[in-house]
Design a protein around this motif. Sequence first.
Motif, PDB file in Angstrom:
ATOM      1  N   GLY A   1      14.081  -5.538  -6.431  1.00 26.41           N
ATOM      2  CA  GLY A   1      15.413  -6.065  -6.696  1.00 26.41           C
ATOM      3  C   GLY A   1      16.002  -6.901  -5.579  1.00 26.41           C
ATOM      4  N   VAL A   2      15.177  -7.354  -4.643  1.00 22.08           N
ATOM      5  CA  VAL A   2      15.669  -8.191  -3.554  1.00 22.08           C
ATOM      6  C   VAL A   2      16.099  -9.544  -4.127  1.00 22.08           C
ATOM      7  CG1 VAL A   2      15.094  -9.327  -1.377  1.00 22.08           C
ATOM      8  CG2 VAL A   2      14.145  -7.066  -1.901  1.00 22.08           C
TER       9      VAL A   2
ATOM     10  N   LEU B   1      17.541 -14.421  -0.585  1.00 17.97           N
ATOM     11  CA  LEU B   1      17.252 -13.822   0.723  1.00 17.97           C
ATOM     12  C   LEU B   1      15.798 -14.026   1.129  1.00 17.97           C
ATOM     13  CD1 LEU B   1      19.080 -10.344   0.578  1.00 17.97           C
ATOM     14  CD2 LEU B   1      19.925 -12.526   1.453  1.00 17.97           C
ATOM     15  N   ILE B   2      15.006 -14.639   0.246  1.00 21.84           N
ATOM     16  CA  ILE B   2      13.571 -14.789   0.488  1.00 21.84           C
ATOM     17  C   ILE B   2      13.262 -16.249   0.819  1.00 21.84           C
ATOM     18  CG2 ILE B   2      11.270 -14.491  -0.490  1.00 21.84           C
ATOM     19  CD1 ILE B   2      12.490 -12.434  -2.415  1.00 21.84           C
ATOM     20  N   PHE B   3      12.589 -16.459   1.949  1.00 22.08           N
ATOM     21  CA  PHE B   3      12.302 -17.808   2.417  1.00 22.08           C
ATOM     22  C   PHE B   3      10.815 -17.931   2.758  1.00 22.08           C
ATOM     23  CE2 PHE B   3      16.651 -16.763   3.378  1.00 22.08           C
ATOM     24  CZ  PHE B   3      17.373 -17.901   3.022  1.00 22.08           C
ATOM     25  N   ASP B   4      10.274 -19.142   2.534  1.00 18.21           N
ATOM     26  CA  ASP B   4       8.876 -19.342   2.923  1.00 18.21           C
ATOM     27  C   ASP B   4       8.796 -19.812   4.370  1.00 18.21           C
ATOM     28  OD1 ASP B   4       9.453 -22.083   2.972  1.00 18.21           O
ATOM     29  OD2 ASP B   4       8.691 -22.416   0.946  1.00 18.21           O
TER      30      ASP B   4
ATOM     31  N   VAL C   1       0.828  -1.201   0.000  1.00 18.48           N
ATOM     32  CA  VAL C   1       0.000   0.000   0.000  1.00 18.48           C
ATOM     33  C   VAL C   1       0.866   1.256   0.000  1.00 18.48           C
ATOM     34  CG1 VAL C   1      -1.644   1.357   1.356  1.00 18.48           C
ATOM     35  CG2 VAL C   1      -1.973  -1.103   1.102  1.00 18.48           C
ATOM     36  N   ALA C   2       1.922   1.230   0.817  1.00 21.12           N
ATOM     37  CA  ALA C   2       2.798   2.400   0.941  1.00 21.12           C
ATOM     38  C   ALA C   2       3.837   2.474  -0.171  1.00 21.12           C
ATOM     39  CB  ALA C   2       3.502   2.371   2.299  1.00 21.12           C
ATOM     40  N   GLN C   3       3.925   1.429  -1.016  1.00 18.59           N
ATOM     41  CA  GLN C   3       4.954   1.368  -2.061  1.00 18.59           C
ATOM     42  C   GLN C   3       6.339   1.579  -1.441  1.00 18.59           C
ATOM     43  OE1 GLN C   3       4.594   1.003  -5.925  1.00 18.59           O
ATOM     44  NE2 GLN C   3       3.265  -0.264  -4.684  1.00 18.59           N
ATOM     45  N   ALA C   4       6.576   0.861  -0.352  1.00 21.87           N
ATOM     46  CA  ALA C   4       7.794   1.070   0.435  1.00 21.87           C
ATOM     47  C   ALA C   4       8.882   0.047   0.149  1.00 21.87           C
ATOM     48  CB  ALA C   4       7.448   1.037   1.931  1.00 21.87           C
ATOM     49  N   GLN C   5       8.659  -0.850  -0.827  1.00 31.51           N
ATOM     50  CA  GLN C   5       9.609  -1.932  -1.040  1.00 31.51           C
ATOM     51  C   GLN C   5      10.996  -1.430  -1.450  1.00 31.51           C
ATOM     52  OE1 GLN C   5       6.817  -1.395  -2.676  1.00 31.51           O
ATOM     53  NE2 GLN C   5       6.929  -1.822  -4.871  1.00 31.51           N
ATOM     54  N   HIS C   6      11.060  -0.369  -2.238  1.00 32.64           N
ATOM     55  CA  HIS C   6      12.361   0.146  -2.685  1.00 32.64           C
ATOM     56  C   HIS C   6      13.124   0.795  -1.527  1.00 32.64           C
ATOM     57  CE1 HIS C   6      11.480  -0.628  -6.918  1.00 32.64           C
ATOM     58  NE2 HIS C   6      10.262  -0.145  -6.697  1.00 32.64           N
ATOM     59  N   LYS C   7      12.428   1.564  -0.705  1.00 36.22           N
ATOM     60  CA  LYS C   7      13.058   2.175   0.461  1.00 36.22           C
ATOM     61  C   LYS C   7      13.501   1.110   1.464  1.00 36.22           C
ATOM     62  CE  LYS C   7      13.023   6.594  -0.358  1.00 36.22           C
ATOM     63  NZ  LYS C   7      14.294   7.363  -0.422  1.00 36.22           N
ATOM     64  N   LEU C   8      12.695   0.061   1.596  1.00 37.28           N
ATOM     65  CA  LEU C   8      13.063  -1.026   2.500  1.00 37.28           C
ATOM     66  C   LEU C   8      14.340  -1.704   2.029  1.00 37.28           C
ATOM     67  CD1 LEU C   8      12.503  -2.972   4.843  1.00 37.28           C
ATOM     68  CD2 LEU C   8      11.049  -4.306   3.273  1.00 37.28           C
ATOM     69  N   TRP C   9      14.434  -1.976   0.730  1.00 37.65           N
ATOM     70  CA  TRP C   9      15.623  -2.638   0.199  1.00 37.65           C
ATOM     71  C   TRP C   9      16.847  -1.735   0.322  1.00 37.65           C
ATOM     72  CZ3 TRP C   9      18.258  -6.569  -0.137  1.00 37.65           C
ATOM     73  CH2 TRP C   9      19.239  -6.802  -1.103  1.00 37.65           C
TER      74      TRP C   9
END
Length: 465
Positions: free
Chosen positions: A363-364, A368-371, A318-326
Amino acid sequence: MSFWEFTVDASYFIAAVLFIVGLKRMGSPRTAKSGIKWAGIGMVLATVVTLWHPAMEAGFFRYVLMLLAIGIGGAGAWYTGKKVEMTAMPQMVALYNGMGGGAAAAIALVEMYSGSAFHHGATVLTLAVVGALIGGVSFSGSLIAWAKLEGKMKKTIRLPGQQMINGGVALLTVILGIWIIASSGSAPVLVTIFFLLSLAFGVLLTNPIGGADMPVVISMYNAFTGLAVAFEGFVLGNAAMIIAGTVVGAAGTLLTLLMANGMNRSISNVLFAGFGVDDGAEAEGPEGEMKSVEAFDAAASFAYSDSLIIVPGYGLAVAQAQHKLWEFVQMLQKEHDVDVKFAIHPVAGRMPGHMNVLLAEAGVPYDLIFDLEEINAEFPNADAALVIGANDVVNPAARTDESSPIYGMPILDVDKARECYVVKRGKGTGFSGVQNALFFGDNTRMVFGDAKQVCTDLANGLKQI
C-alpha cells in the motif's frame, strides 16, 4: 470479404489496440493494474474469435479438447497466481515465459510433422523453423532460470570449453534447420532432432549464467517467447498472434537492453561472462569491520532526521517485511514529520519491477517511489538512508574499484547520505557473490536480523521515543 471475415479482422484489430493500450498502461505503477485488465480483455476477445473462426472447422471433439485445455490451464493459472508468494513471483514469471515459448514451439512442430508448413512455401517454413528454435530455447532456458531461482539448482555448472560447446550445438541446430527448410518432405526425424537440440541449447546457454543476472535472463526469454509466437502467427495466418507476439517481443527486447544498461553490461557479457556463478559464496572484499547497532538506535536516528530514503531489496521480499516496513514509515511520517522516500534500482530484486510490486502490495503510495535517475541526486542531502536486503545496487565499489566485477554499474548513492543503516541477516556477500564496500563505510551501521523482525523492532523503538 464475407461478414465473418470482416468480423474476425475487426476483432483482431480491436484486440491489437487493447494489447497496445494495456502495455502502455503497464509502464506506470499507477496504471499497471488497469493495463493488465485491458490486455486481458484483448486476449479473451482474440481467443474467442479464433475459436469460432469459420475457417477452423475443428469438429465437436476437438472443440471439447481445446475448451478443456483452456479450462485446465486457466484454473491452474488462477490458483497459482492467487497463492504465489512475492518471493516466488520471479520463478512464476520465468515458468510462464517458458510455457509460452514451449507452446509456440509445439505449434511449429505440429505444422512440420503434419507437413502443412511445407505446403506454404519456403518463407512460411523458415518462420516455422525459426519459431521452433526460439520457442524451444525459451522453454528450456526458462525452466533452468526457474530452477535456479527456486533453489532447485543451487550450484552453477560451467563445463570446460563451455562457449565452444554452446557454439557447436548452436551451429548444428542451425544446419539442421536449414536442412529441414531445404527438404521436400516433413522429415519427422530431422524435426525431432532439431527440436531436441534447441532444448539442449537453451539449457547450455542458461546454466552457466549466475543468479545475479537472472532478471535480465527472464526478460530476454520473455522477448524470445514473443518473437516465437509472432513467427508462428505467420505460419498459421493468425493476425492476433502476429501482433501480440511482436508487441511482447519488442517490449521484452527493450526491457532487456534497459536492464543490461542499468548494470553497465552488454547482453553478450550477461550471457557469456558467468558473473555471479558462485552465488552467495564468500568473496574477497574491502578490509575492515562492520559496525553493528540495535534496531532501537536506528529508530532513534530516523526519528530525529528530517529526511530518510529507503532502498528495498530481495531480502525484504524474502522476509515478507513490506507491510511492517510501511507501518514503520507511516509512524515516522505522522508522529515525527520525517520526509520518507523509496528508491528503486532498475535491477532490484530478481525480476523487472519486483520491488515496485512488493511496495504496491503493502500500500505504499506511488508518489513516494522513485527510480535511480530521479532519486540519486537527493542522497547527499538526506539525513539517513535505510537499505533492506539490497547488495550490488548500493555497492560503492561500482564507482571506485576498477577490479570489481560490477565496476561501472550505475548504483544508488546511499553511501553519500549523512548516515546509512543496512538491514541484513548475516555477513555474507548476498546473491551475486560480490562483497559490498558499503558495509564497511565510516557512516554505515549494520542492523543484523530478519528484515520483518527488524522492521517490527524499529516500529516498537519509535513508540518508546
